[in-house]
Design a protein around this motif. Structure first.
Motif, PDB file in Angstrom:
ATOM      1  N   VAL A  54      42.575  66.311  56.498  1.00  0.00           N
ATOM      2  CA  VAL A  54      42.400  65.835  55.120  1.00  0.00           C
ATOM      3  C   VAL A  54      41.682  64.486  55.111  1.00  0.00           C
ATOM      4  N   GLU A  55      42.000  63.633  56.067  1.00  0.00           N
ATOM      5  CA  GLU A  55      41.302  62.345  56.145  1.00  0.00           C
ATOM      6  C   GLU A  55      39.819  62.540  56.432  1.00  0.00           C
ATOM      7  N   TRP A  56      39.485  63.460  57.344  1.00  0.00           N
ATOM      8  CA  TRP A  56      38.082  63.724  57.640  1.00  0.00           C
ATOM      9  C   TRP A  56      37.349  64.314  56.437  1.00  0.00           C
ATOM     10  N   VAL A  57      38.016  65.183  55.709  1.00  0.00           N
ATOM     11  CA  VAL A  57      37.401  65.736  54.492  1.00  0.00           C
ATOM     12  C   VAL A  57      37.127  64.608  53.500  1.00  0.00           C
ATOM     13  N   GLY A  58      38.063  63.678  53.385  1.00  0.00           N
ATOM     14  CA  GLY A  58      37.857  62.529  52.497  1.00  0.00           C
ATOM     15  C   GLY A  58      36.687  61.674  52.936  1.00  0.00           C
ATOM     16  N   VAL A  59      36.549  61.473  54.232  1.00  0.00           N
ATOM     17  CA  VAL A  59      35.429  60.681  54.758  1.00  0.00           C
ATOM     18  C   VAL A  59      34.108  61.375  54.466  1.00  0.00           C
ATOM     19  N   MET A  60      34.043  62.677  54.732  1.00  0.00           N
ATOM     20  CA  MET A  60      32.805  63.422  54.492  1.00  0.00           C
ATOM     21  C   MET A  60      32.457  63.451  52.998  1.00  0.00           C
ATOM     22  N   THR A  61      33.466  63.626  52.162  1.00  0.00           N
ATOM     23  CA  THR A  61      33.225  63.659  50.721  1.00  0.00           C
ATOM     24  C   THR A  61      32.721  62.314  50.230  1.00  0.00           C
ATOM     25  N   SER A  62      33.329  61.248  50.711  1.00  0.00           N
ATOM     26  CA  SER A  62      32.899  59.925  50.257  1.00  0.00           C
ATOM     27  C   SER A  62      31.510  59.586  50.771  1.00  0.00           C
ATOM     28  N   ALA A  63      31.048  60.248  51.813  1.00  0.00           N
ATOM     29  CA  ALA A  63      29.688  60.032  52.298  1.00  0.00           C
ATOM     30  C   ALA A  63      28.681  60.904  51.554  1.00  0.00           C
ATOM     31  N   ILE A  64      29.091  62.121  51.177  1.00  0.00           N
ATOM     32  CA  ILE A  64      28.162  63.073  50.566  1.00  0.00           C
ATOM     33  C   ILE A  64      27.967  62.821  49.073  1.00  0.00           C
ATOM     34  N   VAL A  65      29.017  62.454  48.369  1.00  0.00           N
ATOM     35  CA  VAL A  65      28.934  62.311  46.910  1.00  0.00           C
ATOM     36  C   VAL A  65      27.906  61.262  46.477  1.00  0.00           C
ATOM     37  N   PRO A  66      27.881  60.051  47.053  1.00  0.00           N
ATOM     38  CA  PRO A  66      26.841  59.092  46.623  1.00  0.00           C
ATOM     39  C   PRO A  66      25.425  59.573  46.929  1.00  0.00           C
ATOM     40  N   LEU A  67      25.246  60.233  48.069  1.00  0.00           N
ATOM     41  CA  LEU A  67      23.918  60.752  48.405  1.00  0.00           C
ATOM     42  C   LEU A  67      23.489  61.842  47.428  1.00  0.00           C
ATOM     43  N   ALA A  68      24.421  62.708  47.050  1.00  0.00           N
ATOM     44  CA  ALA A  68      24.103  63.748  46.072  1.00  0.00           C
ATOM     45  C   ALA A  68      23.777  63.136  44.713  1.00  0.00           C
ATOM     46  N   ALA A  69      24.509  62.108  44.330  1.00  0.00           N
ATOM     47  CA  ALA A  69      24.241  61.451  43.044  1.00  0.00           C
ATOM     48  C   ALA A  69      22.843  60.822  43.037  1.00  0.00           C
ATOM     49  N   ILE A  70      22.473  60.193  44.127  1.00  0.00           N
ATOM     50  CA  ILE A  70      21.135  59.590  44.223  1.00  0.00           C
ATOM     51  C   ILE A  70      20.070  60.679  44.174  1.00  0.00           C
ATOM     52  N   TYR A  71      20.297  61.779  44.888  1.00  0.00           N
ATOM     53  CA  TYR A  71      19.337  62.875  44.912  1.00  0.00           C
ATOM     54  C   TYR A  71      19.152  63.484  43.528  1.00  0.00           C
ATOM     55  N   PHE A  72      20.250  63.764  42.826  1.00  0.00           N
ATOM     56  CA  PHE A  72      20.147  64.369  41.501  1.00  0.00           C
ATOM     57  C   PHE A  72      19.539  63.410  40.490  1.00  0.00           C
ATOM     58  N   GLN A  73      19.819  62.120  40.627  1.00  0.00           N
ATOM     59  CA  GLN A  73      19.194  61.145  39.729  1.00  0.00           C
ATOM     60  C   GLN A  73      17.687  61.102  39.968  1.00  0.00           C
ATOM     61  N   TYR A  74      17.275  61.191  41.232  1.00  0.00           N
ATOM     62  CA  TYR A  74      15.855  61.233  41.561  1.00  0.00           C
ATOM     63  C   TYR A  74      15.195  62.472  40.950  1.00  0.00           C
ATOM     64  N   LYS A  75      15.882  63.630  41.054  1.00  0.00           N
ATOM     65  CA  LYS A  75      15.340  64.859  40.472  1.00  0.00           C
ATOM     66  C   LYS A  75      15.225  64.738  38.944  1.00  0.00           C
ATOM     67  N   LEU A  76      16.214  64.131  38.312  1.00  0.00           N
ATOM     68  CA  LEU A  76      16.170  63.965  36.850  1.00  0.00           C
ATOM     69  C   LEU A  76      15.038  63.030  36.446  1.00  0.00           C
ATOM     70  N   ASP A  77      14.872  61.943  37.187  1.00  0.00           N
ATOM     71  CA  ASP A  77      13.799  61.001  36.871  1.00  0.00           C
ATOM     72  C   ASP A  77      12.427  61.613  37.090  1.00  0.00           C
ATOM     73  N   LYS A  78      12.326  62.471  38.092  1.00  0.00           N
ATOM     74  CA  LYS A  78      11.069  63.121  38.405  1.00  0.00           C
ATOM     75  C   LYS A  78      10.722  64.196  37.374  1.00  0.00           C
ATOM     76  N   GLY A  79      11.733  64.713  36.690  1.00  0.00           N
ATOM     77  CA  GLY A  79      11.489  65.690  35.640  1.00  0.00           C
ATOM     78  C   GLY A  79      11.643  67.127  36.080  1.00  0.00           C
ATOM     79  N   GLU A  80      12.349  67.373  37.165  1.00  0.00           N
ATOM     80  CA  GLU A  80      12.511  68.754  37.653  1.00  0.00           C
ATOM     81  C   GLU A  80      13.807  69.343  37.164  1.00  0.00           C
TER      82      GLU A  80
END
Length: 80
Positions: A54-80
């Motif tokens: 469970v601790e490892w899942v928390g670590v992976m989630t806390s690493a993936i969520v900000p990267l996904a947010a940045i990626y989706f914000q980039y896609k929204l800004d780009k207009g896709e």
């Protein structure tokens, strides 16, 4: 209007497919690492191991969520 609705449906279908694909990959990796579902009440569960997973899942989630947010914000800004 109809084409726009179709584009959204296509986007959601792709997102659903990718989510299922990634979830399937997670299950495969966990299986390879030795994680098994046990339904036998005679088997003693190692709660320290469960806690570690469970601790490892928390670590992976806390690493993936900000990267996904940045990626989706980039896609929204780009207009896709």
């Amino acid at each position: 209007m109809r084409g726009e609705l179709y584009a959204h449906q296509k986007y959601y279908q792709k997102a659903y497919f990718l989510a299922c694909k990634h979830l399937n990959h997670c299950f495969i990796v966990l299986y390879i690492l030795g994680f098994r579902f046990t339904y036998n009440p005679e088997v003693i569960s190692e709660w320290d191991a469960v806690s570690a997973m469970v601790e490892w899942v928390g670590v992976m989630t806390s690493a993936i969520v900000p990267l996904a947010a940045i990626y989706f914000q980039y896609k929204l800004d780009k207009g896709e």
